[in-house]
Write an enzyme that holds these catalytic residues in place. Structure first.
Site, PDB file in Angstrom:
ATOM      1  N   HIS A   1     -12.267 -14.399  -0.137  1.00  0.00           N
ATOM      2  CA  HIS A   1     -13.541 -14.346   0.608  1.00  0.00           C
ATOM      3  C   HIS A   1     -13.940 -15.514   0.879  1.00  0.00           C
ATOM      4  CE1 HIS A   1     -17.621 -12.285   0.837  1.00  0.00           C
ATOM      5  NE2 HIS A   1     -17.794 -13.336   0.798  1.00  0.00           N
ATOM      6  N   GLU A   2     -13.849 -16.515   0.191  1.00  0.00           N
ATOM      7  CA  GLU A   2     -14.307 -17.954   0.430  1.00  0.00           C
ATOM      8  C   GLU A   2     -13.451 -18.457   1.408  1.00  0.00           C
ATOM      9  OE1 GLU A   2     -17.363 -18.360  -0.527  1.00  0.00           O
ATOM     10  OE2 GLU A   2     -17.420 -16.925  -1.834  1.00  0.00           O
TER      11      GLU A   2
ATOM     12  N   HIS B   1     -14.333 -17.135   4.863  1.00  0.00           N
ATOM     13  CA  HIS B   1     -15.542 -17.817   5.395  1.00  0.00           C
ATOM     14  C   HIS B   1     -15.218 -19.146   6.207  1.00  0.00           C
ATOM     15  CE1 HIS B   1     -19.133 -15.679   4.186  1.00  0.00           C
ATOM     16  NE2 HIS B   1     -18.566 -15.788   2.918  1.00  0.00           N
TER      17      HIS B   1
ATOM     18  N   CYS C   1     -21.570 -10.111  -0.134  1.00  0.00           N
ATOM     19  CA  CYS C   1     -21.699 -11.573   0.240  1.00  0.00           C
ATOM     20  C   CYS C   1     -23.057 -12.189   0.306  1.00  0.00           C
ATOM     21  CB  CYS C   1     -20.868 -11.617   1.768  1.00  0.00           C
ATOM     22  SG  CYS C   1     -21.037 -13.461   2.569  1.00  0.00           S
TER      23      CYS C   1
END
Length: 223
Positions: A174-175, A178, A132
């Site tokens: 993953h995004e 976030h 990351c």
């Protein structure tokens, strides 16, 4: 999200832009040429640990500038994806420039993404190293599904459906995490989280220096 270093960053073979195949595409997304380099937030900063706000106005210069800045900052930081809160903006936007396991390059942005994963019976979890840009210098194995779909909009409000497999599916997950206020560290055991933070402490200055050099090489001031 960080780039995997066990294969090339880019490919000349197949490219999908905003989910659609294109005949050719430059090595650096055109948005990056319009953008400014922004400082990447680091785990522990409050903006990374709270849900981001929905975008309510589309087609604005401000939204376009945000996307441009995300693309350039991602390029300078050598990332495969970058969410808006990783440059300190708590809006539901992320960009990506990521290879999947078949070496297809996926490039684009998503506004107000909603992640869809396969049902339990169809789900296959894969452990793979994940990094990351907001945990600079660290990489840990994280289980993710090998297929994901994100539904959202483009900068003008037109609907998007982006489908990913393999490493690109990992990037989409993953995004999306976030923008919910989570990092991949939240998916680790206490011991593995401690290992990742130690990796970051040992390597972060080297990562920051590399980003500064790359920005300078593009004629842009560093973050």
């Amino acid at each position: 999200m960080s780039v995997r270093h066990d294969r090339p960053r880019l490919t000349d073979r197949r490219v999908r832009l905003q989910g659609r195949p294109v005949d050719s595409y430059p090595a650096r997304a055109p948005e990056a040429d319009r953008g400014s380099v922004r400082r990447v937030t680091v785990v522990g900063e409050e903006v990374l640990h709270r849900p981001c706000r929905e975008v309510t106005e589309f087609g604005t210069p401000e939204l376009s500038a945000l996307i441009d800045d995300l693309f350039l900052t991602m390029h300078v930081a050598e990332g495969a994806g970058l969410a808006a809160n990783q440059i300190g903006v708590d809006l539901r936007v992320f960009v990506y420039d990521c290879l999947d396991d078949d070496e297809t390059r996926h490039v684009g942005h998503v506004v107000n993404p909603v992640l869809e994963l396969p049902g339990p019976g169809a789900r296959r979890l894969v452990d793979d190293l994940e990094g990351c840009l907001s945990v600079p210098g660290a990489a840990m194995a994280v289980p993710r599904t090998d297929h994901a779909v994100v539904r959202g909009s483009d900068r003008d409000g037109a609907p998007l459906v982006i489908e990913g497999t393999g490493y690109f599916a990992r990037c989409l997950q993953h995004e999306s995490d976030h923008l919910l206020g989570h990092t991949y560290l939240d998916r680790l055991s206490r011991r593995h989280r401690k290992d990742a933070l130690q990796q970051m402490a040992d390597r972060r200055e080297e990562v920051f220096a590399r980003r500064t050099v790359k920005a300078a090489g593009l004629g842009r001031p560093g973050p």
